[in-house]
Design an enzyme around this catalytic site. Sequence first.
Site, PDB file in Angstrom:
ATOM      1  N   CYS A  35       0.861  -1.186   0.000  1.00 24.35           N
ATOM      2  CA  CYS A  35       0.000   0.000   0.000  1.00 24.35           C
ATOM      3  C   CYS A  35       0.892   1.229   0.000  1.00 24.35           C
ATOM      4  O   CYS A  35       1.643   1.455   0.950  1.00 24.35           O
ATOM      5  CB  CYS A  35      -0.930   0.007   1.212  1.00 24.35           C
ATOM      6  SG  CYS A  35      -1.943   1.503   1.322  1.00 24.35           S
ATOM      7  N   HIS A  76      -3.747  -4.310 -10.530  1.00 26.40           N
ATOM      8  CA  HIS A  76      -4.590  -3.168 -10.861  1.00 26.40           C
ATOM      9  C   HIS A  76      -5.133  -3.293 -12.280  1.00 26.40           C
ATOM     10  O   HIS A  76      -4.423  -3.714 -13.203  1.00 26.40           O
ATOM     11  CB  HIS A  76      -3.797  -1.864 -10.756  1.00 26.40           C
ATOM     12  CG  HIS A  76      -3.366  -1.544  -9.362  1.00 26.40           C
ATOM     13  ND1 HIS A  76      -4.141  -0.800  -8.495  1.00 26.40           N
ATOM     14  CD2 HIS A  76      -2.248  -1.890  -8.675  1.00 26.40           C
ATOM     15  CE1 HIS A  76      -3.507  -0.690  -7.338  1.00 26.40           C
ATOM     16  NE2 HIS A  76      -2.361  -1.347  -7.427  1.00 26.40           N
ATOM     17  N   GLU A 124     -10.810  -0.413  -4.227  1.00 22.48           N
ATOM     18  CA  GLU A 124      -9.763  -1.295  -3.730  1.00 22.48           C
ATOM     19  C   GLU A 124     -10.356  -2.635  -3.309  1.00 22.48           C
ATOM     20  O   GLU A 124     -11.380  -2.679  -2.621  1.00 22.48           O
ATOM     21  CB  GLU A 124      -9.038  -0.650  -2.539  1.00 22.48           C
ATOM     22  CG  GLU A 124      -8.238   0.588  -2.916  1.00 22.48           C
ATOM     23  CD  GLU A 124      -7.225   0.960  -1.850  1.00 22.48           C
ATOM     24  OE1 GLU A 124      -6.416   0.083  -1.484  1.00 22.48           O
ATOM     25  OE2 GLU A 124      -7.245   2.115  -1.391  1.00 22.48           O
ATOM     26  N   CYS A 143      -5.288   5.827  -3.368  1.00 18.74           N
ATOM     27  CA  CYS A 143      -4.553   4.562  -3.451  1.00 18.74           C
ATOM     28  C   CYS A 143      -3.228   4.846  -4.126  1.00 18.74           C
ATOM     29  O   CYS A 143      -3.186   5.197  -5.312  1.00 18.74           O
ATOM     30  CB  CYS A 143      -5.352   3.522  -4.242  1.00 18.74           C
ATOM     31  SG  CYS A 143      -4.484   1.942  -4.468  1.00 18.74           S
ATOM     32  N   GLY A 147      -2.368   2.394  -6.828  1.00 20.65           N
ATOM     33  CA  GLY A 147      -3.293   2.635  -7.932  1.00 20.65           C
ATOM     34  C   GLY A 147      -2.909   3.850  -8.746  1.00 20.65           C
ATOM     35  O   GLY A 147      -3.026   3.855  -9.984  1.00 20.65           O
TER      36      GLY A 147
END
Length: 276
Positions: A66, A157, A206, A215, A218
């Site tokens: 993350c 992703h 997510e 994110c 992301g």
Amino acid sequence: MHGLGNDYVYINCLHQKIKHPNELSVFVSDRHFGIGSDGLVLICPSDKADFEMRMFNADGSEGNMCGNAIRCVGKYVYDNRLTDQTDLEIDTKSGVKQLNLTIENHRAVAAEVNMGEAVLRSRSIPVETDYDEFISQPMLVHGEVYLVTCVSMGNPHAVIFCDDVDSIPLEIIGPLFENHEKFPERINTEFVQLIDRSTLKMRVWERGSGETFACGTGACASVVAAVINDHCDPGSEVTVRLKGGELKITYQEDHTVLMKGPATHVFDGTIDAPIA
């Protein structure tokens, strides 16, 4: 702490162990009966880096990486004098990441993270497809065809470019992408609006948490997808606008990705948890 509104509960595990982090994440993430968060992060000792980060989504599933949380880990260990270094290595399930902290008034306020190489090979993301790379490929979801580019930043992703991110019914479309049969490990989904060649606007669904304010991985995946689809330029810093604020992302010529963004402390406290 939070990075652009992507908020997690952080526990210092350098001298304690959490036996059931999956269940604890579900408990603390509940915004009515727990603390309220997008998940749980454990800050642990490491034999290969300065510290280790383990992160769990709001549904209890463990994530690999993350980008917003790792900046906050850097802030925590510096602000609490667990290190005096501003250049740190943090171990994650997707490998060791390098952080450079920005310090103001003896506190870490932001960090630049080398997120490592973006992975485009379908098998490694993973995506169930005959294509070696899944770039701008059509997918039928909820009766509409979307052109999807898949990228892994240590976690998977799916990036979709659109004209207006605010009009996307993300609460409907997000779960359908997350649990699509093409994605055996589920997937994070980004809808991205092109503002110009150096600016993107993004919303994210997510896996395990739903729509979040930001994110980091992301945003990185979105810039990678924008570069390989010739919407942005390699080696140039791109501003990604999210619901919680902005990140600065650079997809470098060597295929590694740099991410710059803030880290914010909200409060410290204790909680009586039924499971720990």
